[in-house]
Design a protein around this motif. Structure first.
Motif, PDB file in Angstrom:
ATOM      1  N   ASP A 165       8.071   6.500  13.558  1.00 16.98           N
ATOM      2  CA  ASP A 165       8.841   5.672  14.464  1.00 16.98           C
ATOM      3  C   ASP A 165       8.447   4.238  14.511  1.00 16.98           C
ATOM      4  O   ASP A 165       7.474   4.093  13.792  1.00 16.98           O
ATOM      5  CB  ASP A 165       8.141   6.231  15.909  1.00 16.98           C
ATOM      6  CG  ASP A 165       7.055   6.350  16.560  1.00 16.98           C
ATOM      7  OD1 ASP A 165       6.376   4.754  16.010  1.00 16.98           O
ATOM      8  OD2 ASP A 165       6.220   7.007  16.628  1.00 16.98           O
ATOM      9  N   TYR A 166       8.747   3.009  14.998  1.00 14.14           N
ATOM     10  CA  TYR A 166       8.502   1.695  14.783  1.00 14.14           C
ATOM     11  C   TYR A 166       7.531   0.988  14.633  1.00 14.14           C
ATOM     12  O   TYR A 166       6.449   0.747  14.816  1.00 14.14           O
ATOM     13  CB  TYR A 166       9.915   0.795  15.330  1.00 14.14           C
ATOM     14  CG  TYR A 166      11.199   1.726  14.101  1.00 14.14           C
ATOM     15  CD1 TYR A 166      11.771   1.276  13.197  1.00 14.14           C
ATOM     16  CD2 TYR A 166      11.782   2.192  15.238  1.00 14.14           C
ATOM     17  CE1 TYR A 166      12.772   0.943  12.895  1.00 14.14           C
ATOM     18  CE2 TYR A 166      13.368   2.172  14.588  1.00 14.14           C
ATOM     19  CZ  TYR A 166      13.257   1.460  13.220  1.00 14.14           C
ATOM     20  OH  TYR A 166      15.182   1.932  12.525  1.00 14.14           O
ATOM     21  N   ARG A 206      15.536  10.045  10.845  1.00 11.26           N
ATOM     22  CA  ARG A 206      14.449  10.336  12.328  1.00 11.26           C
ATOM     23  C   ARG A 206      14.611   8.404  13.322  1.00 11.26           C
ATOM     24  O   ARG A 206      14.922   8.523  14.101  1.00 11.26           O
ATOM     25  CB  ARG A 206      13.484  10.799  12.333  1.00 11.26           C
ATOM     26  CG  ARG A 206      12.788  10.690  13.766  1.00 11.26           C
ATOM     27  CD  ARG A 206      11.045  11.344  13.601  1.00 11.26           C
ATOM     28  NE  ARG A 206      10.842  11.474  12.759  1.00 11.26           N
ATOM     29  CZ  ARG A 206      10.701  13.228  13.211  1.00 11.26           C
ATOM     30  NH1 ARG A 206      10.506  13.789  14.617  1.00 11.26           N
ATOM     31  NH2 ARG A 206       9.971  13.751  12.034  1.00 11.26           N
ATOM     32  N   LEU A 207      14.371   7.288  12.446  1.00  9.28           N
ATOM     33  CA  LEU A 207      14.037   5.952  12.499  1.00  9.28           C
ATOM     34  C   LEU A 207      16.010   6.273  13.048  1.00  9.28           C
ATOM     35  O   LEU A 207      15.788   5.296  13.858  1.00  9.28           O
ATOM     36  CB  LEU A 207      13.737   5.501  11.926  1.00  9.28           C
ATOM     37  CG  LEU A 207      11.871   5.696  11.037  1.00  9.28           C
ATOM     38  CD1 LEU A 207      11.659   4.617  10.352  1.00  9.28           C
ATOM     39  CD2 LEU A 207      11.573   4.768  12.761  1.00  9.28           C
ATOM     40  N   TYR A 229      15.585   6.066  17.067  1.00 14.15           N
ATOM     41  CA  TYR A 229      14.816   4.831  17.583  1.00 14.15           C
ATOM     42  C   TYR A 229      15.607   3.622  17.091  1.00 14.15           C
ATOM     43  O   TYR A 229      16.656   3.888  15.863  1.00 14.15           O
ATOM     44  CB  TYR A 229      13.636   5.067  16.908  1.00 14.15           C
ATOM     45  CG  TYR A 229      12.937   6.054  17.237  1.00 14.15           C
ATOM     46  CD1 TYR A 229      11.997   6.606  18.801  1.00 14.15           C
ATOM     47  CD2 TYR A 229      12.667   7.528  16.353  1.00 14.15           C
ATOM     48  CE1 TYR A 229      11.054   7.131  19.234  1.00 14.15           C
ATOM     49  CE2 TYR A 229      12.242   8.176  16.910  1.00 14.15           C
ATOM     50  CZ  TYR A 229      11.542   8.042  17.706  1.00 14.15           C
ATOM     51  OH  TYR A 229      10.664   9.481  18.466  1.00 14.15           O
TER      52      TYR A 229
END
Length: 241
Positions: free
Chosen positions: A66-67, A157-158, A162
């Protein structure tokens, strides 16, 4: 060069001398995709260009991507290099990371520029987001077959889910930021970029006529000039919202 950052070996390069300038690539890329920007800014700055986690020569790690994690990696890299304050330029995902770094540690950033970046997943155009989600679920199925698909699963996923930065949190960023968007960007609209810019305490926006999402590869000369002027506090008035 490699640095042990959190749970991974993170690859990075340094070019030039001067004030530190952290430059970050987009999703699915590595630092070499920014080579024409690197060569320009290395004439005046110490340009630090990492391959972010799960990209290029950097390891993936064993935790979901994730970021926030990527921003922590970059802050840890700056700590490793004993850099207390820095300029920052981020393209696409790199821009998102730059924003989160500014929220987490606002006093370290001198100023920065983000290109084709968004602060929330809801800003991505619906069709583009759908394609990313389809790719993610396909790679999730195939991740057990090959590490290749594991890496792409984490990258997608990012893009599919997100970032989820709150608009009010953008006001925590103290440094002046230039937001750049291509007129024909198929991922993020001019209007959404304007929302992000106005949420920043010191935001300035520039729309590149005829530009796409891939400005660093399409026309790095325009980007170099705009960003250089902004980092040096010159020509800022020419970059309007």
């Amino acid at each position: 060069m490699y640095a042990k950052i959190n749970d991974i070996q993170l690859y990075y390069q340094i070019y030039g001398q001067g004030e530190p300038l952290l430059m970050m690539h987009g999703n699915g890329q590595d630092h070499q995709d920014l080579e024409r920007m690197i060569s320009y800014f290395a004439k005046s700055y110490q340009v630090i260009v990492p391959d972010t986690r799960a990209h290029g020569r950097s390891e993936v790690g064993n935790v979901p991507l994730d970021y926030e994690l990527l921003a922590d990696d970059m802050l840890a890299l700056l700590d490793f290099l004993a850099i207390s304050s820095y300029h920052v330029v981020g393209y696409s995902d790199g821009g998102i990371i730059a924003l989160i770094m500014g929220i987490k540690q606002p006093d370290r950033q001198l100023n920065g520029a983000v290109i084709g970046a968004n602060y929330n997943i809801e800003q991505i155009r619906s069709f583009s987001n759908l394609i990313c989600q389809m790719g993610y679920y396909l790679c999730r199925v195939l991740a057990g077959v090959s590490s290749f698909f594991k890496k792409y699963r984490e990258r997608l996923r990012l893009m599919a889910f997100y970032p989820r930065i709150k608009r009010l949190d953008l006001a925590k960023i103290k440094a002046p930021f230039l937001t750049i968007i291509g007129e024909r960007d198929l991922f993020i609209s001019i209007e959404e970029t304007r929302k992000m810019t106005t949420a920043l305490t010191k935001g300035t926006m520039k729309v590149v006529k005829g530009g796409t999402h891939f400005l660093p590869m399409q026309n790095p000369q325009i980007l170099n000039r705009l960003i250089d002027q902004f980092l040096n506090r010159k020509g800022v008035q020419a970059c309007s919202r």
